[in-house]
Design an enzyme around this catalytic site. Sequence first.
Site, PDB file in Angstrom:
ATOM      1  N   ALA A  11      23.707  12.393 -29.865  1.00 47.12           N
ATOM      2  CA  ALA A  11      22.861  12.626 -31.039  1.00 47.12           C
ATOM      3  C   ALA A  11      21.406  12.246 -30.821  1.00 47.12           C
ATOM      4  O   ALA A  11      20.538  12.621 -31.605  1.00 47.12           O
ATOM      5  CB  ALA A  11      23.414  11.843 -32.239  1.00 47.12           C
ATOM      6  N   ARG A  16      12.160   9.315 -24.361  1.00 46.49           N
ATOM      7  CA  ARG A  16      11.531   9.060 -23.055  1.00 46.49           C
ATOM      8  C   ARG A  16      11.452  10.298 -22.163  1.00 46.49           C
ATOM      9  O   ARG A  16      10.783  10.298 -21.154  1.00 46.49           O
ATOM     10  CB  ARG A  16      12.293   7.921 -22.343  1.00 46.49           C
ATOM     11  CG  ARG A  16      12.125   6.575 -23.024  1.00 46.49           C
ATOM     12  CD  ARG A  16      13.181   5.563 -22.579  1.00 46.49           C
ATOM     13  NE  ARG A  16      14.472   5.741 -23.271  1.00 46.49           N
ATOM     14  CZ  ARG A  16      15.533   4.937 -23.135  1.00 46.49           C
ATOM     15  NH1 ARG A  16      15.468   3.898 -22.304  1.00 46.49           N
ATOM     16  NH2 ARG A  16      16.651   5.156 -23.798  1.00 46.49           N
ATOM     17  N   THR A  79      23.985   3.450 -30.992  1.00 41.02           N
ATOM     18  CA  THR A  79      25.244   3.982 -30.441  1.00 41.02           C
ATOM     19  C   THR A  79      26.450   3.512 -31.255  1.00 41.02           C
ATOM     20  O   THR A  79      27.448   4.226 -31.345  1.00 41.02           O
ATOM     21  CB  THR A  79      25.405   3.573 -28.964  1.00 41.02           C
ATOM     22  OG1 THR A  79      25.106   2.167 -28.838  1.00 41.02           O
ATOM     23  CG2 THR A  79      24.454   4.336 -28.071  1.00 41.02           C
TER      24      THR A  79
HETATM   25  C1  UD1 Z   1      22.991   2.592 -23.468  1.00 42.06           C
HETATM   26  C2  UD1 Z   1      23.704   1.233 -23.639  1.00 42.06           C
HETATM   27  C3  UD1 Z   1      23.406   0.377 -22.413  1.00 42.06           C
HETATM   28  C4  UD1 Z   1      23.851   1.106 -21.164  1.00 42.06           C
HETATM   29  C5  UD1 Z   1      23.229   2.499 -21.070  1.00 42.06           C
HETATM   30  C6  UD1 Z   1      23.918   3.279 -19.932  1.00 42.06           C
HETATM   31  C7  UD1 Z   1      23.764   0.720 -26.044  1.00 42.06           C
HETATM   32  C8  UD1 Z   1      23.176  -0.096 -27.122  1.00 42.06           C
HETATM   33  N1  UD1 Z   1      23.226   0.569 -24.833  1.00 42.06           N
HETATM   34  O1  UD1 Z   1      21.595   2.325 -23.443  1.00 42.06           O
HETATM   35  O2  UD1 Z   1      24.063  -0.871 -22.514  1.00 42.06           O
HETATM   36  O3  UD1 Z   1      23.493   0.341 -20.013  1.00 42.06           O
HETATM   37  O4  UD1 Z   1      23.454   3.252 -22.282  1.00 42.06           O
HETATM   38  O5  UD1 Z   1      23.285   4.487 -19.660  1.00 42.06           O
HETATM   39  O6  UD1 Z   1      24.712   1.441 -26.288  1.00 42.06           O
HETATM   40  N2  UD1 Z   1      22.995   8.116 -29.029  1.00 42.06           N
HETATM   41  C9  UD1 Z   1      23.476   8.621 -30.213  1.00 42.06           C
HETATM   42  N3  UD1 Z   1      23.039   8.073 -31.390  1.00 42.06           N
HETATM   43  C10 UD1 Z   1      22.170   7.028 -31.440  1.00 42.06           C
HETATM   44  C11 UD1 Z   1      21.698   6.509 -30.205  1.00 42.06           C
HETATM   45  C12 UD1 Z   1      22.129   7.066 -29.028  1.00 42.06           C
HETATM   46  O7  UD1 Z   1      24.262   9.563 -30.227  1.00 42.06           O
HETATM   47  O8  UD1 Z   1      21.848   6.601 -32.549  1.00 42.06           O
HETATM   48  C13 UD1 Z   1      23.456   8.731 -27.764  1.00 42.06           C
HETATM   49  C14 UD1 Z   1      22.320   9.329 -26.959  1.00 42.06           C
HETATM   50  O9  UD1 Z   1      22.175  10.701 -27.240  1.00 42.06           O
HETATM   51  C15 UD1 Z   1      22.764   9.089 -25.527  1.00 42.06           C
HETATM   52  C16 UD1 Z   1      23.692   7.877 -25.614  1.00 42.06           C
HETATM   53  O10 UD1 Z   1      24.027   7.708 -26.973  1.00 42.06           O
HETATM   54  O11 UD1 Z   1      23.514  10.174 -25.018  1.00 42.06           O
HETATM   55  C17 UD1 Z   1      23.028   6.595 -25.107  1.00 42.06           C
HETATM   56  O12 UD1 Z   1      21.857   6.348 -25.863  1.00 42.06           O
HETATM   57  P1  UD1 Z   1      20.521   5.807 -25.199  1.00 42.06           P
HETATM   58  O13 UD1 Z   1      19.515   5.646 -26.263  1.00 42.06           O
HETATM   59  O14 UD1 Z   1      20.158   6.620 -24.031  1.00 42.06           O
HETATM   60  O15 UD1 Z   1      21.021   4.349 -24.751  1.00 42.06           O
HETATM   61  P2  UD1 Z   1      20.453   3.464 -23.557  1.00 42.06           P
HETATM   62  O16 UD1 Z   1      19.211   2.777 -24.008  1.00 42.06           O
HETATM   63  O17 UD1 Z   1      20.381   4.225 -22.319  1.00 42.06           O
HETATM   64 CA    CA Z   2      20.678   6.366 -21.809  1.00 44.53          CA
END
Ligand code: UD1
Ligand code: CA
Length: 417
Positions: A11, A16, A79
């Site tokens: 989502a 970045r 997440t």
């Molecule tokens: C996340 C993890 C981190 C891990 C990393 C691995 C959390 C808090 N952190 O960080 O520990 O090392 O992935 O790659 O989970 N997404 C949603 N809804 C949201 C936020 C994110 O669906 O509200 C989805 C994004 O589209 C993405 C995934 O979740 O596909 C991960 O989100 P992202 O913001 O990239 O998390 P990271 O900061 O990379």
């Molecule tokens: Ca990520």
Amino acid sequence: MVKRFAVVLAAGQGTRMKSNLYKVLHPIAGRPMVLHVIDQLKSLQLDKTTTVVGYGAEEVISVIGERSEFVTQEEQLGTGQAVMKAEGLLGNLDGTTLIVCGDTPLITDKTYEALIEHHESSGAKATILTTNAPNPTGYGRVIRNEKNEVERIVEEADASNVERTVQEINTGTYCFDNRALFEALKNVSNDNAQGEYYLTDVIEILKNKQEKVEAYLTFDFDETIGINDRIALAEAETILKRRINAQHMRNGVTIIDPENCYIGPDVEIEQDVTIHPGTIITGSSVIKSKAVIGPYSEIQNCTVGEGSLITQSVVKDSVIGKNVNVGPYVHIRPETQLEDEVRVGNFVELKKASLGKGTKASHLSYIGDAQIGSNVNFGCGTITVNYDGIKKHETIIGDDAFIGCNTNLIAPVTIGD
Ligand code: UD1
Ligand code: CA
């Protein structure tokens, strides 16, 4: 058998990436990254796959199609909140839930399987897929206690200086006991540096309830790369290219310079094909045995027959027979068919043309909207004049015809055998 579910988190906007294209739709090896994830889930025989969509929901849903159910997360508050959106579909079920991020496209089904097996055989309520990252910056760190048990995950933004030196990272992939997961999610707060509901907090919550939490450590960091920016995107492209090329080489394909050869994930290449540098083969292309491709050629959605040569040319949506010689400097546009032993080279352009067995167009010709028989010879500078400014017209030429130099065949025109 225990029921198995998957939740794909897709989502996020991908701030970045600095892009108008939603992050999980950025292609790697020509395929949207989220599809790599969905494809690897196929062999796991899951009872249900749910994808959480938000930014670009419509596009993401249309790319994934029927391979998943969808729930929407209108506002991206983290997440943890994203997974919570799947509660309506999953909350009341018993089983194992695999959670994967749409931005970790290189994890393989084998690793998912190993993770699930570890999880189910240990009886843990949660199992994190972890790895040791050479440079852990940006990832959540796995914090273990003096007994080496997993205690919690701390995000980069919330980590102390000491915690930041930990190299074991959370890959963003987990297995949970489904009921324990949704129960624990209710207790996740957004009291952290980013003001988000972190899924990762579920680990500490379960641990505090004296539940068993495990980590399954994979040694292949490359596989677990998370794509947050274009630098990681390029790294993933390189890793996947190496993986695909290695597989073809194992199958008996010679690749002269694998760093400089790009083959799409759906391309089939038979044994004893040779691929020279600067070659890009994509789509649903099939390259038959003993063909030689490149240098500097692009082939998209084509079949190239046994023993054919394609040199410094661009070939798209076409079928090339056996022992055909294409190039140098040929442009073959869609819907062209070259029968066996055809030769085309030196600035010849073909479009929607079929050339019969042994026909030659060796220099500076345009052949479009044409049906050409076998053993026809095109002299240098032959043009099928197919377009009158309003409509396209066909040129038909029979077997063994000989077309001299500098000939304009003003279509519609038919030339007999
Ligand atoms: C996340 C993890 C981190 C891990 C990393 C691995 C959390 C808090 N952190 O960080 O520990 O090392 O992935 O790659 O989970 N997404 C949603 N809804 C949201 C936020 C994110 O669906 O509200 C989805 C994004 O589209 C993405 C995934 O979740 O596909 C991960 O989100 P992202 O913001 O990239 O998390 P990271 O900061 O990379
Ligand atoms: Ca990520």
